[in-house]
Design a protein around this motif. Structure first.
Motif, PDB file in Angstrom:
ATOM      1  N   HIS A  15      -7.332  -3.289  -6.532  1.00 51.93           N
ATOM      2  CA  HIS A  15      -6.751  -2.473  -5.466  1.00 51.93           C
ATOM      3  C   HIS A  15      -7.693  -1.328  -5.102  1.00 51.93           C
ATOM      4  O   HIS A  15      -8.425  -0.807  -5.947  1.00 51.93           O
TER       5      HIS A  15
ATOM      6  N   THR B  40      -7.727   2.903 -12.635  1.00 55.09           N
ATOM      7  CA  THR B  40      -6.532   2.116 -12.963  1.00 55.09           C
ATOM      8  C   THR B  40      -6.280   1.036 -11.916  1.00 55.09           C
ATOM      9  O   THR B  40      -6.036  -0.135 -12.242  1.00 55.09           O
ATOM     10  N   LEU B  41      -6.339   1.415 -10.643  1.00 57.31           N
ATOM     11  CA  LEU B  41      -6.056   0.462  -9.568  1.00 57.31           C
ATOM     12  C   LEU B  41      -7.202  -0.516  -9.377  1.00 57.31           C
ATOM     13  O   LEU B  41      -6.986  -1.687  -9.041  1.00 57.31           O
TER      14      LEU B  41
ATOM     15  N   LYS C 254      -7.232  -3.876 -11.097  1.00 61.64           N
ATOM     16  CA  LYS C 254      -6.378  -4.933 -10.537  1.00 61.64           C
ATOM     17  C   LYS C 254      -6.795  -5.314  -9.115  1.00 61.64           C
ATOM     18  O   LYS C 254      -6.060  -6.007  -8.414  1.00 61.64           O
TER      19      LYS C 254
ATOM     20  N   THR D 185       0.523   1.805  -9.782  1.00 56.51           N
ATOM     21  CA  THR D 185      -0.308   1.023 -10.703  1.00 56.51           C
ATOM     22  C   THR D 185      -0.673  -0.356 -10.190  1.00 56.51           C
ATOM     23  O   THR D 185      -1.542  -1.016 -10.761  1.00 56.51           O
ATOM     24  N   ASP D 186      -0.025  -0.829  -9.137  1.00 52.91           N
ATOM     25  CA  ASP D 186      -0.271  -2.204  -8.687  1.00 52.91           C
ATOM     26  C   ASP D 186      -0.234  -2.302  -7.166  1.00 52.91           C
ATOM     27  O   ASP D 186       0.309  -3.259  -6.620  1.00 52.91           O
ATOM     28  N   SER D 187      -0.802  -1.324  -6.485  1.00 52.42           N
ATOM     29  CA  SER D 187      -0.846  -1.320  -5.022  1.00 52.42           C
ATOM     30  C   SER D 187      -2.125  -0.615  -4.577  1.00 52.42           C
ATOM     31  O   SER D 187      -2.725   0.163  -5.328  1.00 52.42           O
ATOM     32  N   HIS D 188      -2.525  -0.887  -3.333  1.00 51.18           N
ATOM     33  CA  HIS D 188      -3.540  -0.043  -2.725  1.00 51.18           C
ATOM     34  C   HIS D 188      -2.959   1.360  -2.548  1.00 51.18           C
ATOM     35  O   HIS D 188      -1.730   1.533  -2.459  1.00 51.18           O
TER      36      HIS D 188
ATOM     37  N   VAL E  50      -8.566   2.521  -3.460  1.00 54.45           N
ATOM     38  CA  VAL E  50      -8.085   3.879  -3.208  1.00 54.45           C
ATOM     39  C   VAL E  50      -8.895   4.435  -2.044  1.00 54.45           C
ATOM     40  O   VAL E  50     -10.134   4.416  -2.065  1.00 54.45           O
TER      41      VAL E  50
ATOM     42  N   CYS F   6      -7.044   7.418 -11.083  1.00 53.89           N
ATOM     43  CA  CYS F   6      -6.281   6.506 -10.224  1.00 53.89           C
ATOM     44  C   CYS F   6      -7.145   5.342  -9.754  1.00 53.89           C
ATOM     45  O   CYS F   6      -6.717   4.181  -9.776  1.00 53.89           O
ATOM     46  N   SER F   7      -8.358   5.651  -9.334  1.00 52.59           N
ATOM     47  CA  SER F   7      -9.234   4.589  -8.822  1.00 52.59           C
ATOM     48  C   SER F   7      -9.616   3.617  -9.937  1.00 52.59           C
ATOM     49  O   SER F   7      -9.753   2.410  -9.704  1.00 52.59           O
TER      50      SER F   7
ATOM     51  N   THR G 103       0.862  -1.181   0.000  1.00 48.93           N
ATOM     52  CA  THR G 103       0.000   0.000   0.000  1.00 48.93           C
ATOM     53  C   THR G 103       0.897   1.228   0.000  1.00 48.93           C
ATOM     54  O   THR G 103       1.895   1.276   0.731  1.00 48.93           O
TER      55      THR G 103
END
Length: 530
Positions: A389, A383-384, A387, A356-359, A391, A380-381, A331
């Protein structure tokens, strides 16, 4: 625990009535629930055993009349009834109960309006001298605005009467009269209860200040029908599902006996600027104390020495411009002490776009940085979210005002509605810090956390919370549960710090006590020593 808004109360009433279940039967059970609470207090009374019921002319007043009637079966108890309004204008159910009460005038003392008027529209003193309990059944959950002057004067009289003796008790039915059932706003003369018996489920407004100060102890009374979750789901009312977040509703996934620092997650904290180095340190402390496997603070190269001088040895300090790739199961907390200059803002926004690949948790200066470009938050929300994750944004009212463009006064009129709408619009989890703290998710579910205390209102407390949220997002499968646990654990640790240290405890001392809260929810079973 599910909570109800005034509109949802109406939906529930209409649904139960559509089933053919007589509404009068529900009132009978509600009145019995009130009677049981009153009777519990009567058994402890050593003084006069009179009970005064202040009745409105709606269904709340009808509930009070049922309880007064049932009290006639209790030896030595004298029920008194004062109707605040014209009974002939009352609801059908009130009038039905009013007719029954009139047949019991030899056992129930009805105080006539003429007697009240001759006493300056106040309760006659000889009646108050004969009672030990006053029950408020004047207004229900739909009240808003200001109390009529006459009723406000009566409630002020009850407050004064109650103040003279600890053996006197004030009880409210469903919600103290004068308190708004949605927002918790309250008339200055609202009825102040020692106990509120809320029917079927707590009403949202009684968890918000200033109304919460009028509630006293809260108990839940039955109406003779279980909570109809499906009825609210089927209704076209688009208000969110609202729940009360407490220890009973929370569960922490058991930690595997073979867990290691990789499986326990890596929390990266982006922040730290001249004069506010403590903020990322406090976030790191919160992450460590809630079980993060690794914690790294990422900051500018000129800030690293200052951060190292303040940090714990368990915290890694790295140049934010020299990070090639983040660990998996991580995160990124962006904003604590990040600064508000144009350069700082640009740097924080670049970090948001690079994850791009995390909370991701946005706090403090991270929120201010993105407040002028909420479309970037949506990006951002999106994109994440693809996967899996989450936001999370963690504003206080001032920061939420910047995010929404609404004034704090406007937000205070409907904080749940605004938080829920923002969560849906931006596809983020909103943690609107306050009392209570509101957590809204993109799917239209809201949780209210009421633990915590006013001594937590100090700089750095939110930084700790951001770190705890970041840590638990890595450890829990469900982001909503992770955030709920984090908010509860943080606020409950604040209550423990108050008990241990007294007023003036620090955010660091709160972080140090989070480990005393989590085991109460943790499913991990310690292995038997071999």
């Amino acid at each position: 625990m599910r909570l109800l808004t005034p509109k949802q109360v109406n939906i529930v009433d209409q649904y139960i009535e559509s089933l053919g279940l007589p509404v009068s039967q529900l009132m009978e059970q509600a009145g019995r629930s009130v009677f049981e609470v009153v009777h519990r207090y009567i058994q402890e009374i050593k003084g006069p055993k009179g009970v005064l019921f202040l009745c409105g002319i709606g269904n709340n007043g009808g509930d009070a009349l049922v309880a007064a009637r049932l009290l006639t079966e209790v030896p030595e108890v004298t029920p008194y009834v004062i109707v605040c309004g014209n009974p002939e204008e009352g609801s059908p159910l009130f009038q039905q109960q009013w007719k029954v009460v009139h047949t019991l005038e030899d056992t129930i003392t009805i105080v006539p309006d003429e007697m009240m008027q001759s006493n300056g529209n106040l309760i006659p003193s000889h009646i108050l001298q004969d009672v030990s309990i006053v029950v408020d059944g004047v207004f229900g959950t739909g009240f808003h605005g200001e109390l009529p002057k006459r009723i406000g004067s009566i409630f002020e009289q009850c407050k004064e009467w109650r103040s003279y003796s600890d053996t006197r008790t004030c009880i409210a039915i469903d919600i103290p009269s004068g308190v708004n059932g949605l927002t918790g706003s309250a008339d200055i003369s609202s009825f102040k209860a020692d106990e509120t018996i809320t029917l079927l489920a707590p009403k949202v407004g009684i968890l918000f200040y200033p109304g919460r100060q009028c509630v006293g102890h809260m108990s839940i009374g039955s109406i003779g029908y279980p909570f109809p979750h499906h009825a609210l789901r089927k209704s076209d009312h688009n208000w969110p599902e609202i729940y009360w977040n407490n220890a009973d509703s929370l569960y922490v996934e058991p930690r595997s006996p073979i867990a290691h620092k990789g499986t326990n997650g890596h929390v990266y904290i982006v922040g730290g600027s001249p004069g506010i180095y403590g903020a990322p340190i406090l976030s790191a402390e919160g992450a460590l104390r809630s079980g993060a496997g690794k914690v790294t603070i990422l900051s500018g190269i000129n800030e690293l020495d200052a951060l190292r001088s303040l940090s714990r040895p368990e915290m890694m300090i790295r140049d934010c411009n020299n990070v090639e790739q983040l660990d998996g199961n991580s995160t990124v907390v962006i904003g604590p002490g990040g600064g508000r200059s144009n350069t700082d803002r640009k740097h924080l926004l670049q970090w948001m776009q690079s994850v791009t690949d995390s909370h991701m948790v946005l706090d403090a200066d991270g929120l201010i940085a993105i407040s002028n470009d909420v479309s970037l938050l949506k990006q951002c929300s999106y994109t994440l979210g693809k996967k899996g994750h989450a936001v999370v944004v963690t504003p206080h009212l001032g920061e939420f005002s910047a995010l929404t463009g609404k004034s704090i006064g406007e937000l205070n009129k409907d904080p749940i509605g605004y938080a829920s709408a923002f969560a849906k619009e931006c596809n983020v989890y909103v943690v609107l810090k306050g009392q209570p703290t509101i957590l809204a998710n993109p799917a239209g579910r809201v949780y209210l956390t009421t633990t915590g205390n006013p001594y937590m209102g100090t700089g750095g407390m939110g930084d700790v919370l951001a770190g705890v949220i970041g840590s638990l997002l890595n450890q829990e499968q469900d982001p909503m549960n992770a955030i709920n646990v984090a908010v509860y654990a943080h606020s409950r640790a604040g209550d423990i710090a108050l008990d241990d240290c007294g007023p003036g405890f620090t955010p660091t001392e709160v972080a140090q006590r989070i480990g005393r809260v989590l085991p109460s929810m943790d499913g991990y079973v310690r292995m038997i020593p071999l």
